[in-house]
Design a protein around this motif. Sequence first.
Motif, PDB file in Angstrom:
ATOM      1  N   GLY A  20     -10.552  18.616   5.838  1.00 47.92           N
ATOM      2  CA  GLY A  20     -10.846  19.203   4.582  1.00 47.92           C
ATOM      3  C   GLY A  20     -10.286  18.600   3.156  1.00 47.92           C
ATOM      4  O   GLY A  20      -9.119  18.109   3.629  1.00 47.92           O
ATOM      5  N   TRP A  21     -10.658  18.610   2.280  1.00 48.66           N
ATOM      6  CA  TRP A  21      -9.910  17.996   0.971  1.00 48.66           C
ATOM      7  C   TRP A  21      -8.777  18.795   0.806  1.00 48.66           C
ATOM      8  O   TRP A  21      -8.894  20.392   0.475  1.00 48.66           O
ATOM      9  N   GLN A  22      -7.793  18.268   0.420  1.00 45.55           N
ATOM     10  CA  GLN A  22      -6.360  19.134   0.327  1.00 45.55           C
ATOM     11  C   GLN A  22      -6.005  18.779  -1.230  1.00 45.55           C
ATOM     12  O   GLN A  22      -4.575  18.653  -1.427  1.00 45.55           O
ATOM     13  N   GLY A  23      -6.676  18.321  -2.061  1.00 43.02           N
ATOM     14  CA  GLY A  23      -6.059  18.071  -3.273  1.00 43.02           C
ATOM     15  C   GLY A  23      -5.504  16.608  -3.317  1.00 43.02           C
ATOM     16  O   GLY A  23      -5.557  16.045  -2.692  1.00 43.02           O
ATOM     17  N   GLU A  24      -5.441  16.183  -4.741  1.00 40.25           N
ATOM     18  CA  GLU A  24      -4.985  14.858  -4.888  1.00 40.25           C
ATOM     19  C   GLU A  24      -3.586  14.496  -4.606  1.00 40.25           C
ATOM     20  O   GLU A  24      -2.858  15.510  -4.814  1.00 40.25           O
ATOM     21  N   LYS A  25      -3.406  13.461  -3.851  1.00 40.00           N
ATOM     22  CA  LYS A  25      -1.838  13.114  -3.315  1.00 40.00           C
ATOM     23  C   LYS A  25      -1.282  11.772  -4.065  1.00 40.00           C
ATOM     24  O   LYS A  25       0.009  11.826  -3.793  1.00 40.00           O
ATOM     25  N   ARG A  41       0.759  -1.173   0.139  1.00 41.40           N
ATOM     26  CA  ARG A  41      -0.160   0.180  -0.002  1.00 41.40           C
ATOM     27  C   ARG A  41       0.964   1.353   0.081  1.00 41.40           C
ATOM     28  O   ARG A  41       1.869   1.242   0.516  1.00 41.40           O
ATOM     29  N   LEU A  42       0.294   2.235  -0.588  1.00 44.53           N
ATOM     30  CA  LEU A  42       1.040   3.684  -0.472  1.00 44.53           C
ATOM     31  C   LEU A  42       0.961   4.137   0.884  1.00 44.53           C
ATOM     32  O   LEU A  42      -0.009   3.814   1.693  1.00 44.53           O
ATOM     33  N   PRO A  43       1.798   4.972   1.132  1.00 43.72           N
ATOM     34  CA  PRO A  43       1.860   5.571   2.678  1.00 43.72           C
ATOM     35  C   PRO A  43       0.528   6.186   2.963  1.00 43.72           C
ATOM     36  O   PRO A  43      -0.116   6.727   2.043  1.00 43.72           O
ATOM     37  N   LEU A  44      -0.075   6.177   4.188  1.00 42.53           N
ATOM     38  CA  LEU A  44      -1.236   6.677   4.804  1.00 42.53           C
ATOM     39  C   LEU A  44      -1.429   8.473   4.284  1.00 42.53           C
ATOM     40  O   LEU A  44      -2.410   8.531   4.000  1.00 42.53           O
ATOM     41  N   GLU A  45      -0.072   8.864   4.377  1.00 41.87           N
ATOM     42  CA  GLU A  45      -0.454  10.492   4.088  1.00 41.87           C
ATOM     43  C   GLU A  45      -0.664  10.521   2.836  1.00 41.87           C
ATOM     44  O   GLU A  45      -1.465  11.779   2.425  1.00 41.87           O
ATOM     45  N   GLN A  46      -0.657   9.928   1.820  1.00 43.17           N
ATOM     46  CA  GLN A  46      -1.299   9.906   0.467  1.00 43.17           C
ATOM     47  C   GLN A  46      -2.814   9.787   0.286  1.00 43.17           C
ATOM     48  O   GLN A  46      -3.328  10.056  -0.902  1.00 43.17           O
ATOM     49  N   TYR A  47      -3.214   9.326   1.333  1.00 39.29           N
ATOM     50  CA  TYR A  47      -4.832   9.160   1.384  1.00 39.29           C
ATOM     51  C   TYR A  47      -5.750   9.942   2.324  1.00 39.29           C
ATOM     52  O   TYR A  47      -6.652  10.046   2.281  1.00 39.29           O
TER      53      TYR A  47
END
Length: 215
Positions: free
Chosen positions: A206-211, A195-201
């Motif tokens: 609030g929504w902070q843009g695609e990660k 899995r990708l790092p948790l921070e990327q999801y």
Amino acid sequence: TVGNMEPTPAADLFEVMGSTRAIRRFRTDSVPDHLLERPVWAGTRAPSRGNTQGWDFVVLTDPEKKARIGAAMRDALGPRLAAMPRGDASNRRVIDGAAHLADTFDTVPAVIFVCGPVIYPASAPREQMTWAALYPAAQNILLAARGLGLGAVFTTFHHSAEPVVREVLGIPEHIRIGVTIPVGWPDSPFGEVARLPLEQYTHRNGWQGEKRPGA
């Protein structure tokens, strides 16, 4: 113990979730009924809207019925999977694993079909509410299987041969088949899911843009 197989349960819930890989290659050793009952029990502990518990579980172990369903799935899925581009190593493993499972479906010790009727809300039943019950139940089954040391995988193989599945198992037309879950002793060790790092999801407050990479 079953034959030379010994259950290797995972004690910690987070260990279970972190290592519930999709298992598509199984040993042929049988799984005793008392172990198969535990994942089904877990499925019935999943949430459902209004606690309607709109699920049914068809547990298939009969060799003749598995052979009939397996042959239909193999005929339908084999050519499609063979023609799929493999791409990178990860995608290749998934497709090759699915092809192997389709080819050996009849030798998998057990298959759990997660099914259910369209019943919620009672005044105007909506089909999406059926999936809202069946998919959490299927995930509970996968986690319980892993906790017992059993391998399992979430598939929709039934779509490839649904008329045969319904005929062989006697599943009524008004019952939806949500998930087909092969279950057995894994033919390779469990390991951490990729899995990708948790921070990327995670979006905090609030929504902070695609990660995700490439977004």
